[in-house]
Design a protein around this motif. Structure first.
Motif, short mmCIF file in Angstrom:
data_model
loop_
_atom_site.label_atom_id
_atom_site.label_comp_id
_atom_site.label_asym_id
_atom_site.label_seq_id
_atom_site.Cartn_x
_atom_site.Cartn_y
_atom_site.Cartn_z
N ILE A 8 20.06 41.69 -11.53
CA ILE A 8 19.52 42.59 -12.55
C ILE A 8 18.30 42.54 -12.90
O ILE A 8 17.57 43.38 -13.17
N GLY A 9 17.80 41.15 -13.41
CA GLY A 9 16.44 40.99 -13.52
C GLY A 9 15.44 41.40 -12.56
O GLY A 9 14.46 41.88 -12.51
N ALA A 10 15.96 41.12 -11.16
CA ALA A 10 14.99 41.44 -10.13
C ALA A 10 14.90 42.78 -9.89
O ALA A 10 13.80 43.40 -9.35
N ILE A 11 15.80 43.71 -10.20
CA ILE A 11 15.85 44.97 -10.15
C ILE A 11 15.01 45.76 -11.34
O ILE A 11 14.33 46.38 -11.26
N VAL A 12 15.69 45.27 -12.56
CA VAL A 12 14.49 45.93 -13.85
C VAL A 12 13.22 45.50 -13.72
O VAL A 12 12.39 46.31 -14.35
N LEU A 13 13.00 44.32 -13.71
CA LEU A 13 11.44 43.99 -14.11
C LEU A 13 10.57 44.74 -13.32
O LEU A 13 9.49 45.17 -14.04
N PRO A 14 10.60 45.25 -12.01
CA PRO A 14 9.51 46.04 -11.41
C PRO A 14 9.59 47.38 -12.10
O PRO A 14 8.46 47.91 -12.10
N LEU A 15 10.62 47.88 -12.82
CA LEU A 15 10.67 49.15 -13.17
C LEU A 15 9.75 49.44 -14.45
O LEU A 15 9.66 50.49 -14.69
N TRP A 16 9.34 48.02 -15.10
CA TRP A 16 8.42 48.25 -16.13
C TRP A 16 7.06 48.74 -15.85
O TRP A 16 6.27 49.18 -16.65
N ASN A 17 6.94 48.83 -14.58
CA ASN A 17 5.80 49.45 -14.13
C ASN A 17 5.83 50.83 -14.60
O ASN A 17 4.59 51.70 -14.51
N VAL A 46 1.37 41.71 -1.99
CA VAL A 46 1.44 41.85 -0.50
C VAL A 46 1.37 40.47 0.21
O VAL A 46 2.10 40.68 1.43
N LEU A 47 0.78 39.84 -0.22
CA LEU A 47 0.56 38.38 0.69
C LEU A 47 2.05 37.69 0.43
O LEU A 47 2.43 37.06 1.55
N MET A 48 2.66 37.95 -0.67
CA MET A 48 3.96 37.16 -0.80
C MET A 48 5.11 38.00 -0.20
O MET A 48 6.24 37.61 0.36
N PHE A 49 5.03 39.36 -0.02
CA PHE A 49 5.89 40.11 0.57
C PHE A 49 6.77 39.71 1.94
O PHE A 49 7.88 39.72 2.01
N PRO A 50 6.15 39.20 2.98
CA PRO A 50 6.63 38.87 4.29
C PRO A 50 7.45 37.73 4.04
O PRO A 50 8.70 37.52 4.53
N ALA A 51 7.16 36.74 3.10
CA ALA A 51 8.07 35.52 2.70
C ALA A 51 9.12 35.96 1.87
O ALA A 51 10.41 35.48 2.28
N GLY A 52 8.93 36.91 1.26
CA GLY A 52 10.15 37.58 0.38
C GLY A 52 11.19 38.28 1.23
O GLY A 52 12.40 38.04 1.22
N ALA A 56 16.30 33.70 2.37
CA ALA A 56 17.67 34.03 2.41
C ALA A 56 18.15 34.45 1.22
O ALA A 56 19.43 34.98 0.81
N ASP A 57 17.30 34.22 0.37
CA ASP A 57 17.72 34.52 -1.39
C ASP A 57 17.99 36.09 -1.41
O ASP A 57 16.45 36.68 -1.55
N MET A 58 18.86 36.44 -1.71
CA MET A 58 19.14 38.00 -1.86
C MET A 58 18.01 38.54 -3.22
O MET A 58 17.54 39.51 -3.16
N ASN A 64 11.09 41.56 -4.07
CA ASN A 64 9.90 41.83 -3.40
C ASN A 64 9.67 43.15 -3.16
O ASN A 64 8.73 43.68 -2.83
N VAL A 65 11.01 43.91 -2.64
CA VAL A 65 10.82 45.18 -2.15
C VAL A 65 10.64 46.29 -3.24
O VAL A 65 9.82 46.84 -2.96
N ILE A 66 11.34 46.04 -4.50
CA ILE A 66 11.20 46.82 -5.33
C ILE A 66 9.74 46.64 -6.16
O ILE A 66 9.03 47.45 -6.61
N ASN A 67 9.33 45.35 -6.08
CA ASN A 67 7.90 45.12 -6.88
C ASN A 67 7.02 45.74 -5.99
O ASN A 67 6.10 46.25 -6.50
N ILE A 68 7.14 45.56 -4.54
CA ILE A 68 5.96 46.19 -3.99
C ILE A 68 5.61 47.60 -4.06
O ILE A 68 4.69 48.05 -4.09
N VAL A 69 6.94 48.32 -4.02
CA VAL A 69 6.92 49.70 -3.95
C VAL A 69 6.53 50.05 -5.64
O VAL A 69 5.62 50.97 -5.47
N CYS A 70 6.76 49.51 -6.38
CA CYS A 70 6.50 49.79 -7.75
C CYS A 70 4.92 49.59 -8.08
O CYS A 70 4.29 50.55 -8.78
N PHE A 71 4.64 48.32 -7.86
CA PHE A 71 3.21 48.05 -8.03
C PHE A 71 2.33 48.72 -7.24
O PHE A 71 0.99 49.20 -7.65
N THR A 72 2.64 49.21 -6.00
CA THR A 72 1.76 49.98 -5.14
C THR A 72 1.47 51.42 -5.93
O THR A 72 0.33 51.75 -5.72
#
Length: 87
Positions: A8-17, A46-52, A56-58, A64-72
């Motif tokens: 929930i936190g992983a999804i909601v946090l980037p939405l604050w953008n 962007v530099l962290m995105f490939p590692a994200g 294996a951690d969902m 990472n996916v939501i954050n890169i989209v929202c912050f872009t």
């Protein structure tokens, strides 16, 4: 339970953008947003995105996916209003 809360936190946090984008659009100005800050944060994301994606951690992958989209979107909005001001 902990995994669900983290998801929930992983999804909601980037939405604050979105309130930041709305603030910029409403004022029709990005003057209160530091361009070096916005670009610096974006480059780090962007530099962290490939590692994200490779992780294996969902929760980390989803964040990472939501954050890169929202912050872009934030950076694009800031650049749009900064360039519009110069034109």
């Amino acid at each position: 339970m902990i995994e669900k809360m983290a998801m929930i936190g992983a999804i909601v946090l980037p939405l604050w953008n979105f309130p930041l984008i709305a603030h910029i659009v409403k004022r029709k100005s990005a003057d209160d947003i530091s361009l070096p800050w916005a670009l610096g944060v974006w480059v780090c994301i962007v530099l962290m995105f490939p590692a994200g994606l490779k992780s294996a951690d969902m929760v980390w992958r989803i964040f990472n996916v939501i954050n890169i989209v929202c912050f872009t979107m934030v950076v694009a909005t800031v650049l749009f209003y900064r360039m519009k001001k110069k034109a």
